[in-house]
Design a protein around this motif. Structure first.
Motif: not given
Length: 374
Positions: A8-22, A24-35
């Motif tokens: 998950i650290n690799d994903v967060a680093r390459l996407a330029g986001v936090s682990k929490a954002t990754v 949230a995307v995986l679990n469909d939780t929180g509010t994450v912008k579509r882009s």
């Protein structure tokens, strides 16, 4: 030992986001912008990343497992598929779990969602499909980059597939009957929840359209997938029908339907194959032990299970996303005692209609096409 699998650290680093954002995307939780969501999902796919287990261990450190979701628990066809898949899974260090949808969309959806929560590494699916099918759970698998392999094609779902060309196999069986002099052919069709049902109907139509045999919608009898379905449909179709109006041959969706039909014909005192020839589909193991040995289309069932498990494990263990792969295995006609010629059959058979015959004790000796009938 350090895992080579992306984290998950690799994903967060390459996407330029936090682990929490990754997360949230995986679990469909929180509010994450579509882009942002789309960027994270793109990185997940490019890395072939999959979520770690609930205890935080990576995929390489978990107890590894595959799951196979079938459609009919009482169909021996799936027993051989399971045997092949299980052997391959165990050789690679995976445990195989099996669930059945019994042809119900909702049951399939619940099974897929449960297996994901149980952290299986990948799925093999025989999907439930008809005009009302809800495929959202399968699109969700794709969205989450969850590995799965299909045993029936779903149009619009880009996924790896292991199957046979059901239309061609059905066509071969009917061409065999036509060559034997049958001109009145009926098809006992399978359930609407199987795409194979329509493919096998299409194969009958294609064989007849290339001959002098007339085949219409009235020659498609809706049966099902079980013994009782063939029995019921057989009684309804043949009961009270004068001999002059009967077909001389029936092809069936599968062997269970064909065996149910044979029982109905016996009760109606209609002889197989003297009065009616019957052809099944699948070549389940019990056929060699029945008093009337059924002519059928042999499906490579164990090989389908083996190849599906191999392909699924390849998707699971790859360091990068692999494109969907479609593999079509070979089916063949096995001529036994439930069919007979109505005229002398020509010595030479077209090369594309390949027939396998079994010897008297059912050991399955292959013969040349010219020796397979007669």
């Amino acid at each position: 030992m350090k895992s080579n699998q992306p984290t998950i650290n690799d994903v967060a680093r390459l996407a330029g986001v936090s682990k929490a954002t990754v997360s949230a995307v995986l679990n469909d939780t929180g509010t994450v912008k579509r882009s942002t969501r789309e960027r994270v999902l793109s990185v997940i796919e490019s890395l072939n990343y999959r979520k770690s287990g609930p205890d935080g261990r990576g995929a390489g450190q978990q107890m590894r497992s595959l799951a196979l979701v079938i459609k009919e628990i009482d169909n021996p066809f799936y027993g051989e598929v399971i045997t092949g898949a299980r052997a391959t899974a165990e050789e690679a260090g995976y445990t195989l779990l099996v669930m059945s949808s019994e042809g119900a969309h909702e049951a399939e959806r619940r099974a897929v969602e449960l297996l994901q929560r149980k952290e299986v590494d990948g799925l093999i699916l025989t999907p439930v499909l008809d005009v009302d099918a809800d495929l959202s759970h399968l699109f969700e698998l794709k969205r989450r980059n969850f590995p799965f392999v299909l045993l029936e094609e779903l149009r619009g779902v880009p996924a790896s597939l292991i199957d046979v060309d059901n239309e061609e196999a059905s066509q071969r069986a009917v061409e065999f009957l036509i060559e034997q002099g049958h001109t009145r052919i009926v098809h006992f069709a399978g359930p609407e929840y199987s795409s194979h049902s329509q493919e096998r109907i299409d194969g009958v139509r294609r064989a007849c359209s290339g001959s002098h045999v007339i085949f219409t919608d009235a020659d498609v009898v809706r049966a099902g997938a079980h013994l009782a379905d063939g029995y019921r449909a057989g009684l309804e179709y043949f009961g009270g029908r004068p001999a002059a109006e009967r077909p001389t041959a029936v092809t069936c969706y599968n062997d269970l339907v064909a065996l149910g039909l044979c029982r109905a014909l016996a009760e109606l005192e209609i002889r197989v194959p003297h009065d009616v020839s019957v052809v099944g589909f699948d070549d389940i193991q019990c056929l060699d032990y029945l008093p009337l040995r059924l002519t059928t289309v042999r499906m490579p069932k164990a090989e389908m299970g083996r190849r599906a498990a191999q392909l699924l494990i390849r998707h699971i263990e790859s360091r990068e996303a692999l494109p969907p792969q479609k593999v079509y295995l070979e089916a063949e006609l096995v001529v036994r005692d439930s069919t007979r010629p109505l005229r002398v059959v020509a010595a030479e058979r077209p090369a594309r209609v390949r027939v396998a015959a079994t010897d008297a004790d059912g050991t399955g000796v292959r013969r040349a096409p010219s020796e397979a009938v007669g």
